[in-house]
Design an enzyme around this catalytic site. Sequence first.
Site, PDB file in Angstrom:
ATOM      1  N   CYS A 190       0.702  -1.074   0.080  1.00  0.00           N
ATOM      2  CA  CYS A 190       0.069  -0.074  -0.208  1.00  0.00           C
ATOM      3  C   CYS A 190       1.003   1.651  -0.276  1.00  0.00           C
ATOM      4  CB  CYS A 190      -0.639   0.176   1.040  1.00  0.00           C
ATOM      5  SG  CYS A 190      -1.587  -1.474   1.391  1.00  0.00           S
ATOM      6  N   HIS A 197      -3.103   8.106   5.393  1.00  0.00           N
ATOM      7  CA  HIS A 197      -2.873   6.719   5.142  1.00  0.00           C
ATOM      8  C   HIS A 197      -5.197   6.234   5.800  1.00  0.00           C
ATOM      9  CE1 HIS A 197      -2.115   2.797   3.661  1.00  0.00           C
ATOM     10  NE2 HIS A 197      -2.315   2.362   4.063  1.00  0.00           N
ATOM     11  N   GLU A 250      -2.263   5.262  13.275  1.00  0.00           N
ATOM     12  CA  GLU A 250      -2.168   7.032  12.590  1.00  0.00           C
ATOM     13  C   GLU A 250      -2.334   8.556  13.547  1.00  0.00           C
ATOM     14  OE1 GLU A 250      -3.905   6.846   8.693  1.00  0.00           O
ATOM     15  OE2 GLU A 250      -2.105   8.716   8.362  1.00  0.00           O
ATOM     16  N   LYS A 271      -9.436   8.043   1.189  1.00  0.00           N
ATOM     17  CA  LYS A 271      -9.742   6.668   0.670  1.00  0.00           C
ATOM     18  C   LYS A 271     -11.664   5.818   0.390  1.00  0.00           C
ATOM     19  CE  LYS A 271      -5.681   4.218   1.512  1.00  0.00           C
ATOM     20  NZ  LYS A 271      -5.006   5.101   1.735  1.00  0.00           N
ATOM     21  N   HIS A 274      -9.520   2.307  -1.605  1.00  0.00           N
ATOM     22  CA  HIS A 274      -8.204   1.719  -1.027  1.00  0.00           C
ATOM     23  C   HIS A 274      -7.470   1.570  -2.069  1.00  0.00           C
ATOM     24  CE1 HIS A 274      -4.037   1.373   0.208  1.00  0.00           C
ATOM     25  NE2 HIS A 274      -4.324   0.953   1.327  1.00  0.00           N
ATOM     26  N   PHE A 294       1.112  -2.767   4.699  1.00  0.00           N
ATOM     27  CA  PHE A 294       1.726  -3.800   5.302  1.00  0.00           C
ATOM     28  C   PHE A 294       3.259  -4.495   5.138  1.00  0.00           C
ATOM     29  CE2 PHE A 294      -2.562  -6.686   4.553  1.00  0.00           C
ATOM     30  CZ  PHE A 294      -2.716  -5.587   5.481  1.00  0.00           C
TER      31      PHE A 294
END
Lengths: 399, 88
Positions: free
Chosen positions: A160, A292, A303, A322, A327, A386
């Site tokens: 990502c 994010h 976050e 998003k 996403h 990830f």
Amino acid sequence: MRRVVITGAGTVNALARDVAGTVAAFRAGACGIGRLDVRDVERLSVRVGAAVANWPPEDLFDPAVAPLYDRFTQFAVAAGREAMRDAGLEGALGPRAGCIMGSAAGGIGTWEDSYRAVFADGRNRVSPLVVPRLMHNAAASHLSMLHGLQGPVFTVASACASSNHAMGLAMQLIRGGAADVIVTGGSEAMLCFGGIKAWEGLRVLSPDACRPFSADRTGMVMGEGAAVLVFEAEDHARARGAKVLAEVAGFGMTSDAGDIVAPSVDGAARAMRAALEDAGMAVGDVGYVNAHGTGTAANDRTETAALRQVFGDRVPPVSSTKAMHGHAIGATGAIEVIACLMALNEAVLPPTIGYRQPDPDCAIDVVANVARPAQVEAVLSNAFAFGGLNAVLALRRCE
Amino acid sequence: MTAEIEAAVIGILARQALLPEAAVPPDARMEEIGLDSLGMAEALFALEERFDISIPFNANAPDAAQFDMTSVQSVVQAVERLIAQKAA
């Protein structure tokens, strides 16, 4: 050290097939998430996504090369075309120009179609174009051929964070003198049966909507698309009288070296600090952060804690777009740069839509539901992948 | 049936947590077993495969889930219910 600026932008995503339409959607707080219409959708437990609709490749690409394009390359080529036009760059750009794209899954649709053919349908051969279609560098290579980019060309894969890593490297290569122009961003087309089925297993996908930072959130919603930005040495851009959209002022990347999926406050905070330091920015200079903000409990809480660590009790307005474009995995950071450019140049912060209920663990200003006028001089754009890989861009407004 | 399900649940949770089965008694609470989120996802997958069921569990809304994962006992009961639903 050369300063790096953005001189062109293009995108294809669930909200629109160009920048103008995407920005209009950001202003309106539109939602690109809907019911999915992919093959075998009835065998999926998650059936929502932010898909690119009305996408007839046969009408959009030269029939001589179209068979070589996986869907992720189609998105990149279309976004690249718009970005080059926006930058006023025509013809072959030559050896001082390059292309660095990000993608997490590359030509996953081509993998899937070919596996179906040989495993499910029992066929004994697949198209000879399978390998050149599915390779992760296909999008970057086709952009290089279309626009004559003969310098550094490759693709970055960091899940990502792929497109933020790609754009960060593009900036560093121009700064370091390896190129004058780099076409960069990300592209992803993972909304196929296998792509969604793989994500289902992690139990982080929402069955209905993406509600970042909202206490009633139920997870992330996958999207797809591409955004391509033209990064250019400032002296090169000024010399040709190019319109400048923003300065790519800084980039920070860190690794958690911790867990393969769980995010870390420290890794995220270090990446934001590194981007600020690289840009020579003080925390007070930042007027907006594009989060994010996946809409998972793990991301949003981590976050928020990282933002608190970096900005203390003066966290600037933060939004996750998003909830609008989904996403888009390896393309998401590049699409989110379009939102950052809107904040810098049009003095409007894109909203976090779908927000219904404050979460005490995410007590920050998330520009809830409605776009907000605000004069902004500098922004951060976060991507936390990830694998514990964090990549943060710092952009500054240019006159 | 309950005994068989209980044994399977304990076996799967113990394997994921890298514990001997004796360290996962039927009255153990999930936090005592010490599974992380990925281990939990793997355990759910193993239960689904073992009993051919589909477990409704979203890691983002664990409290709202129809699948109570607070203890070994609650998981056993939830699996029993899903098996019964499948048969019905």
